[in-house]
Design a protein around this motif. Structure first.
Motif, PDB file in Angstrom:
ATOM      1  N   ALA A  41       3.111   5.958  -2.751  1.00 17.58           N
ATOM      2  CA  ALA A  41       4.294   6.637  -3.293  1.00 17.58           C
ATOM      3  C   ALA A  41       4.125   6.908  -4.787  1.00 17.58           C
ATOM      4  O   ALA A  41       4.457   7.996  -5.271  1.00 17.58           O
ATOM      5  CB  ALA A  41       5.543   5.799  -3.030  1.00 17.58           C
ATOM      6  N   ALA A  42       3.605   5.931  -5.515  1.00 16.26           N
ATOM      7  CA  ALA A  42       3.405   6.111  -6.959  1.00 16.26           C
ATOM      8  C   ALA A  42       2.360   7.194  -7.239  1.00 16.26           C
ATOM      9  O   ALA A  42       2.565   8.065  -8.098  1.00 16.26           O
ATOM     10  CB  ALA A  42       2.987   4.789  -7.602  1.00 16.26           C
ATOM     11  N   ILE A  43       1.269   7.182  -6.499  1.00 13.40           N
ATOM     12  CA  ILE A  43       0.211   8.179  -6.691  1.00 13.40           C
ATOM     13  C   ILE A  43       0.706   9.578  -6.363  1.00 13.40           C
ATOM     14  O   ILE A  43       0.398  10.547  -7.063  1.00 13.40           O
ATOM     15  CB  ILE A  43      -1.023   7.823  -5.832  1.00 13.40           C
ATOM     16  N   PRO A  46       9.530   8.712  -4.027  1.00 16.54           N
ATOM     17  CA  PRO A  46      10.056   7.382  -3.705  1.00 16.54           C
ATOM     18  C   PRO A  46       9.560   6.961  -2.322  1.00 16.54           C
ATOM     19  O   PRO A  46       9.230   7.807  -1.481  1.00 16.54           O
ATOM     20  CB  PRO A  46      11.573   7.588  -3.719  1.00 16.54           C
ATOM     21  N   VAL A  47       9.506   5.678  -2.076  1.00 15.70           N
ATOM     22  CA  VAL A  47       9.019   5.161  -0.793  1.00 15.70           C
ATOM     23  C   VAL A  47       9.822   5.727   0.373  1.00 15.70           C
ATOM     24  O   VAL A  47       9.257   6.056   1.422  1.00 15.70           O
ATOM     25  CB  VAL A  47       9.033   3.613  -0.783  1.00 15.70           C
ATOM     26  N   ARG A  90       0.840  -1.200   0.000  1.00 12.76           N
ATOM     27  CA  ARG A  90       0.000   0.000   0.000  1.00 12.76           C
ATOM     28  C   ARG A  90       0.877   1.253   0.000  1.00 12.76           C
ATOM     29  O   ARG A  90       0.592   2.223  -0.694  1.00 12.76           O
ATOM     30  CB  ARG A  90      -0.921  -0.009   1.226  1.00 12.76           C
ATOM     31  N   LEU A  91       1.978   1.226   0.744  1.00 13.51           N
ATOM     32  CA  LEU A  91       2.885   2.366   0.768  1.00 13.51           C
ATOM     33  C   LEU A  91       3.494   2.587  -0.617  1.00 13.51           C
ATOM     34  O   LEU A  91       3.659   3.725  -1.057  1.00 13.51           O
ATOM     35  CB  LEU A  91       3.983   2.175   1.820  1.00 13.51           C
ATOM     36  N   PHE A  95       9.956   8.081   5.123  1.00 13.30           N
ATOM     37  CA  PHE A  95      10.751   7.801   6.316  1.00 13.30           C
ATOM     38  C   PHE A  95      11.782   8.886   6.613  1.00 13.30           C
ATOM     39  O   PHE A  95      12.463   8.816   7.635  1.00 13.30           O
ATOM     40  CB  PHE A  95      11.448   6.435   6.163  1.00 13.30           C
ATOM     41  N   GLU A  96      11.901   9.887   5.753  1.00 11.02           N
ATOM     42  CA  GLU A  96      12.868  10.966   5.985  1.00 11.02           C
ATOM     43  C   GLU A  96      12.549  11.676   7.297  1.00 11.02           C
ATOM     44  O   GLU A  96      11.424  12.100   7.519  1.00 11.02           O
ATOM     45  CB  GLU A  96      12.849  11.969   4.826  1.00 11.02           C
TER      46      GLU A  96
END
Length: 144
Positions: free
Chosen positions: A61-63, A67-68, A56-57, A72-73
């Motif tokens: 990310a694509a939508i 980038p995935v 789902r993540l 998390f940054e």
């Protein structure tokens, strides 16, 4: 029955989803439609109440065209903070601020200014209005 509070990483990832969605001007309903979910489920993801699975993540990310690892940054507890982000309460405060409508509006307006000199003057104005809170620490001050 004791309610369990969301995991800090889940809250962070959800906040990053919210920030990016808002920067794109996308509603929770539109993101939900693209994912085949209700806007309420998107709300739960953004609050960290429900964990976002890996697949789902990847969809999110694509939508949202990131980038995935974007999600998390600056996440709490990571060994190395993302570039430009300090570890700890300051980065969490910044992430929370960037998720507000005012921050999104401020960023959009600021990015629309193309003249670098005008942008610099705006930063100087905001720093002056903030007083001591907007000044860099003494260690960052360069004396010539």
């Amino acid at each position: 029955m004791v309610s369990k509070s969301p995991d800090p990483i889940d809250k962070h990832v959800g906040l990053r989803v919210r920030i990016r969605r808002m920067l794109l001007g996308m509603s929770q309903e539109k993101l939900g439609e693209a994912l085949g979910l209700t806007f309420q489920q998107v709300q739960k993801y953004e609050k960290g109440a429900n964990r976002i699975g890996a697949s789902r993540l990847q969809q999110i990310a694509a939508i949202l065209s990131v980038p995935v690892n974007y999600f998390f940054e600056g996440a709490p507890g990571l060994a190395t903070p993302a570039a430009g982000m300090s570890d700890g309460a300051d980065s969490q405060y910044m992430a929370e601020f960037l998720g507000t409508p005012e921050a999104i509006q401020l960023n959009r307006a600021f990015m629309a200014i193309t003249d670098p000199a005008v942008r610099r003057r705006i930063v100087d104005l905001v720093t002056a209005l903030a007083g001591d809170a907007g000044k860099p620490p003494v260690a960052d001050t360069v004396v010539l």
